[in-house]
Design an enzyme around this catalytic site. Sequence first.
Site, PDB file in Angstrom:
ATOM      1  N   HIS A   1       0.873  -1.185   0.000  1.00  0.00           N
ATOM      2  CA  HIS A   1       0.000   0.000   0.000  1.00  0.00           C
ATOM      3  C   HIS A   1       0.911   1.236   0.000  1.00  0.00           C
ATOM      4  O   HIS A   1       1.212   1.797   1.057  1.00  0.00           O
ATOM      5  CB  HIS A   1      -0.899   0.023   1.232  1.00  0.00           C
ATOM      6  CG  HIS A   1      -1.834  -1.157   1.340  1.00  0.00           C
ATOM      7  ND1 HIS A   1      -1.394  -2.430   1.619  1.00  0.00           N
ATOM      8  CD2 HIS A   1      -3.186  -1.241   1.213  1.00  0.00           C
ATOM      9  CE1 HIS A   1      -2.443  -3.255   1.655  1.00  0.00           C
ATOM     10  NE2 HIS A   1      -3.538  -2.555   1.407  1.00  0.00           N
TER      11      HIS A   1
ATOM     12  N   ASP B   1       1.060  -1.642   4.792  1.00  0.00           N
ATOM     13  CA  ASP B   1       0.592  -0.428   5.464  1.00  0.00           C
ATOM     14  C   ASP B   1      -0.813  -0.086   4.969  1.00  0.00           C
ATOM     15  O   ASP B   1      -1.013   0.914   4.275  1.00  0.00           O
ATOM     16  CB  ASP B   1       1.596   0.706   5.142  1.00  0.00           C
ATOM     17  CG  ASP B   1       1.248   1.996   5.863  1.00  0.00           C
ATOM     18  OD1 ASP B   1       0.468   1.955   6.839  1.00  0.00           O
ATOM     19  OD2 ASP B   1       1.758   3.058   5.439  1.00  0.00           O
TER      20      ASP B   1
ATOM     21  N   SER C   1       6.781   6.260   2.628  1.00  0.00           N
ATOM     22  CA  SER C   1       7.613   5.056   2.786  1.00  0.00           C
ATOM     23  C   SER C   1       8.344   4.640   1.496  1.00  0.00           C
ATOM     24  O   SER C   1       9.501   4.194   1.584  1.00  0.00           O
ATOM     25  CB  SER C   1       6.773   3.898   3.333  1.00  0.00           C
ATOM     26  OG  SER C   1       5.550   3.808   2.659  1.00  0.00           O
TER      27      SER C   1
HETATM   28  N1  SAM Z   1       2.734   3.456   2.966  1.00  0.00           N
HETATM   29  C1  SAM Z   1       2.461   4.861   2.718  1.00  0.00           C
HETATM   30  C2  SAM Z   1       3.465   5.700   3.499  1.00  0.00           C
HETATM   31  O1  SAM Z   1       3.782   5.352   4.647  1.00  0.00           O
HETATM   32  O2  SAM Z   1       3.948   6.689   2.945  1.00  0.00           O
HETATM   33  C3  SAM Z   1       1.062   5.245   3.099  1.00  0.00           C
HETATM   34  C4  SAM Z   1       0.003   4.336   2.558  1.00  0.00           C
HETATM   35  S1  SAM Z   1      -1.642   4.757   3.005  1.00  0.00           S
HETATM   36  C5  SAM Z   1      -1.713   4.358   4.698  1.00  0.00           C
HETATM   37  C6  SAM Z   1      -2.545   3.430   2.290  1.00  0.00           C
HETATM   38  C7  SAM Z   1      -2.619   3.468   0.774  1.00  0.00           C
HETATM   39  O3  SAM Z   1      -3.169   2.219   0.339  1.00  0.00           O
HETATM   40  C8  SAM Z   1      -3.520   4.536   0.184  1.00  0.00           C
HETATM   41  O4  SAM Z   1      -2.785   5.299  -0.738  1.00  0.00           O
HETATM   42  C9  SAM Z   1      -4.636   3.753  -0.545  1.00  0.00           C
HETATM   43  O5  SAM Z   1      -5.031   4.359  -1.773  1.00  0.00           O
HETATM   44  C10 SAM Z   1      -3.960   2.441  -0.817  1.00  0.00           C
HETATM   45  N2  SAM Z   1      -4.821   1.246  -0.916  1.00  0.00           N
HETATM   46  C11 SAM Z   1      -6.004   0.994  -0.306  1.00  0.00           C
HETATM   47  N3  SAM Z   1      -6.390  -0.270  -0.561  1.00  0.00           N
HETATM   48  C12 SAM Z   1      -5.430  -0.843  -1.332  1.00  0.00           C
HETATM   49  C13 SAM Z   1      -5.228  -2.134  -1.862  1.00  0.00           C
HETATM   50  N4  SAM Z   1      -6.123  -3.114  -1.678  1.00  0.00           N
HETATM   51  N5  SAM Z   1      -4.102  -2.381  -2.558  1.00  0.00           N
HETATM   52  C14 SAM Z   1      -3.180  -1.397  -2.769  1.00  0.00           C
HETATM   53  N6  SAM Z   1      -3.315  -0.146  -2.288  1.00  0.00           N
HETATM   54  C15 SAM Z   1      -4.413   0.130  -1.577  1.00  0.00           C
END
Ligand code: SAM
Length: 263
Positions: free
Chosen positions: A42, A160, A97
């Site tokens: 994510h 995440d 991240s």
């Molecule tokens: N890891 C990032 C950081 O620390 O900079 C922050 C990520 S944020 C908490 C979660 C992200 O997951 C969002 O951008 C959202 O669009 C994405 N997301 C939600 N469901 C998802 C999925 N099933 N697969 C991939 N990405 C997803």
Amino acid sequence: MLSYQHIYHAGNLADVHKHSMLAWALAYMTRKDKALSYLETHAGRALYDLSDAAALKTAEAAQGIGRAADWFAPDHPYSQVCARIKAAHGDHAYPGSPIIAAESLRPMDNLTLSELHPQEFAALKENMISYGGVFKQMDGWEMALSMCPPEPRRGFLLIDPSFEVKSDYQTIPKIIAQIHRKWGVGVIMLWYPILSDGPHKPMVRALKDTIPDGLNHEVSFPPAREGHRMIGSGLFVVNAPYGFAEEAADLSSLFSRQLSGPM
Ligand code: SAM
């Protein structure tokens, strides 16, 4: 339906927790002259402008990196990445991240990121252009299950999620156990929010039952604003690198010392 956007939360105290431990772990793992794979389920958009109206609206960054920037020594890997990103993109820039990882990796290492949200994915690709890597606009769980074990096998998987799907709390322990069975040597780091009503608790119990030698680290902090449910941040790490527990314990002391005074 994806509604979560990390710009509202970027640089908050949960990010400080997750990103400082990520930067530390990758700095440690890249000391060894052996290639590694970095994967992230994510990814978000990788680079955040903390002067954006969305970030200012919640003021979470002000409560987070706004006051935590000088908690860390200048030679801490997290301070170093934050400083390099500010130098490159301006004082309000904050690394997500993927950039924290990419700044640690070497040319021999591999980076694979998935992000499902179309706009976030487009921004991710643009913000990561100078680093390279493999970017997948697909479900992060499917990416991890299909790509693990990666090549090279030595590696780190960051999970995440945005926890928008309530069943995540039930499915996460099963998926992590499945990935761990396929990829016994992989370091897997899950981040989760600690909300006042404690929805994470059964998930953490299930993770500990399935992977008893996993490392669990939590920090607590005051809500960013009145009525905000997030009162802490948690990590569950499978195959935690040597020294991770000590670094996490230092971080716990830092959080309680720094947050014990008046807000
Ligand atoms: N890891 C990032 C950081 O620390 O900079 C922050 C990520 S944020 C908490 C979660 C992200 O997951 C969002 O951008 C959202 O669009 C994405 N997301 C939600 N469901 C998802 C999925 N099933 N697969 C991939 N990405 C997803």
